[in-house]
Design a protein around this motif. Structure first.
Motif, PDB file in Angstrom:
ATOM      1  N   VAL A  43      51.685  -4.194 -41.886  1.00  0.00           N
ATOM      2  CA  VAL A  43      50.791  -3.034 -42.014  1.00  0.00           C
ATOM      3  C   VAL A  43      49.559  -3.225 -41.133  1.00  0.00           C
ATOM      4  O   VAL A  43      49.149  -2.315 -40.403  1.00  0.00           O
ATOM      5  N   GLY A  44      48.974  -4.427 -41.187  1.00  0.00           N
ATOM      6  CA  GLY A  44      47.808  -4.711 -40.353  1.00  0.00           C
ATOM      7  C   GLY A  44      48.146  -4.690 -38.875  1.00  0.00           C
ATOM      8  O   GLY A  44      47.369  -4.175 -38.054  1.00  0.00           O
ATOM      9  N   ALA A  45      49.312  -5.245 -38.527  1.00  0.00           N
ATOM     10  CA  ALA A  45      49.730  -5.302 -37.125  1.00  0.00           C
ATOM     11  C   ALA A  45      49.932  -3.904 -36.559  1.00  0.00           C
ATOM     12  O   ALA A  45      49.419  -3.574 -35.474  1.00  0.00           O
ATOM     13  N   TYR A  46      50.675  -3.076 -37.269  1.00  0.00           N
ATOM     14  CA  TYR A  46      50.959  -1.726 -36.772  1.00  0.00           C
ATOM     15  C   TYR A  46      49.710  -0.850 -36.760  1.00  0.00           C
ATOM     16  O   TYR A  46      49.513  -0.056 -35.842  1.00  0.00           O
ATOM     17  N   THR A  92      57.810  -7.593 -55.074  1.00  0.00           N
ATOM     18  CA  THR A  92      57.214  -7.804 -53.748  1.00  0.00           C
ATOM     19  C   THR A  92      58.286  -8.008 -52.686  1.00  0.00           C
ATOM     20  O   THR A  92      58.097  -7.622 -51.526  1.00  0.00           O
ATOM     21  N   ILE A  93      59.417  -8.598 -53.060  1.00  0.00           N
ATOM     22  CA  ILE A  93      60.546  -8.707 -52.126  1.00  0.00           C
ATOM     23  C   ILE A  93      61.031  -7.313 -51.747  1.00  0.00           C
ATOM     24  O   ILE A  93      61.274  -7.002 -50.574  1.00  0.00           O
ATOM     25  N   MET A  99      59.100  -1.712 -46.554  1.00  0.00           N
ATOM     26  CA  MET A  99      58.154  -1.576 -45.449  1.00  0.00           C
ATOM     27  C   MET A  99      58.816  -1.876 -44.106  1.00  0.00           C
ATOM     28  O   MET A  99      58.545  -1.207 -43.102  1.00  0.00           O
ATOM     29  N   ALA A 100      59.704  -2.865 -44.070  1.00  0.00           N
ATOM     30  CA  ALA A 100      60.434  -3.171 -42.828  1.00  0.00           C
ATOM     31  C   ALA A 100      61.279  -1.967 -42.411  1.00  0.00           C
ATOM     32  O   ALA A 100      61.367  -1.636 -41.215  1.00  0.00           O
ATOM     33  N   ALA A 101      61.882  -1.307 -43.378  1.00  0.00           N
ATOM     34  CA  ALA A 101      62.683  -0.112 -43.092  1.00  0.00           C
ATOM     35  C   ALA A 101      61.793   1.029 -42.592  1.00  0.00           C
ATOM     36  O   ALA A 101      62.172   1.768 -41.676  1.00  0.00           O
ATOM     37  N   ASP A 209      59.763  -8.518 -36.824  1.00  0.00           N
ATOM     38  CA  ASP A 209      58.652  -9.481 -36.875  1.00  0.00           C
ATOM     39  C   ASP A 209      58.063  -9.585 -38.280  1.00  0.00           C
ATOM     40  O   ASP A 209      57.315 -10.524 -38.572  1.00  0.00           O
ATOM     41  N   PHE A 210      58.387  -8.612 -39.143  1.00  0.00           N
ATOM     42  CA  PHE A 210      57.784  -8.558 -40.481  1.00  0.00           C
ATOM     43  C   PHE A 210      58.862  -8.463 -41.561  1.00  0.00           C
ATOM     44  O   PHE A 210      58.622  -7.918 -42.640  1.00  0.00           O
TER      45      PHE A 210
END
Length: 254
Positions: A43-46, A92-93, A99-101, A209-210
């Motif tokens: 989230v921070g990266a994007y 959290t998993i 989020m990756a999707a 990457d995430f």
């Protein structure tokens, strides 16, 4: 070994050290089962990458990455109030996979093609791996000093009591919900900061990457080094960042 290659490894290790420190606040000091830290890293990266590719300022992009990731952390903090131990870990998993999707689907994140970033300019000079390493180390030092201060503050003592026995902490008048949410917010905000640095250090990011495997990597760093310490995440991150490079000549062992 060339200096460029050396600083490439060191800058990556420094970013993962910051990420491990962020997870240690949640899982080490607050005792919460976080298994999806890579989602907040992403989230921070994007967030930071989208801002800078749109012409925004690098420093404001890093701050925005922290804020947006921290907001997601607040939401997870509220969720954690109803879930504990294994159930929170599984949740959290799931968040990590979701989020990756999302990163892999949205047009604004580049979808399956990923997102390309440009190296920021500092005082008119484009940042190199050495610059990212120095900047990240400075941030790590600041974070470590704040953690030391936190551990000796009322906030740190409250987290320690909650980690040992939430019921007992609540009986002594500690607002367990507030401190758990604060721990998630601080930890995920730092993960978002690490993500912003990572996006611009790499020059390209994609959903892989995430992925969940990255969360496992960060959890391994914290556990191997030692929970509830400062040196633990640093040692674990440096060890697991350097070993793949040291063992590059031996693929099976690597």
């Amino acid at each position: 070994m060339s200096s460029a290659y050396l600083f490439s490894i060191l800058s990556t290790a420094a970013i993962f050290t910051l990420l491990a420190l962020s997870l240690n606040i949640i899982s080490g000091y607050a005792g919460q089962a976080m298994m999806g830290i890579a989602a907040f890293f992403g989230v921070g990266a994007y967030t930071a990458a989208i801002i800078t590719t749109s012409g925004g300022n690098f420093w404001l992009a890093l701050l925005a990455g922290m804020v947006v990731s921290g907001i997601f952390g607040v939401i997870l903090g509220f969720i954690s109030l109803r879930l504990q131990a294994d159930f929170l870990a599984i949740t959290t998993i799931g968040i990590n996979f979701v989020m990756a999707a999302v990163f892999n689907t949205l047009k604004i994140t580049g979808g399956t093609l990923g997102l390309t970033t440009t190296k920021p300019m500092i005082f008119g000079v484009k940042m190199t791996n050495k610059g990212f390493f120095i900047l990240t180390v400075i941030i790590i030092v600041i974070v470590c000093l704040l953690i030391v201060k936190m551990r000796h503050s009322w906030f740190g003592m409250a987290l320690a009591s909650i980690e040992n026995d939430p019921g007992a902490a609540k009986s002594f008048g500690i607002n367990v919900a507030r401190y758990q949410i604060l721990a998630f917010t601080i930890g995920t905000a730092l993960a978002g900061l690490a993500g912003g640095l990572y996006a611009h250090r790499m020059g390209f990011i994609s959903a892989s990457d995430f992925a969940f495997v990255v969360s496992i990597q960060i959890v391994s760093m914290v556990v191997i080094g030692g929970l509830k310490t400062i040196r633990g995440p640093i040692f674990g991150a440096v060890l697991l960042s350097a070993l793949p490079e040291v063992l590059r000549f031996a693929d099976n062992y690597r």
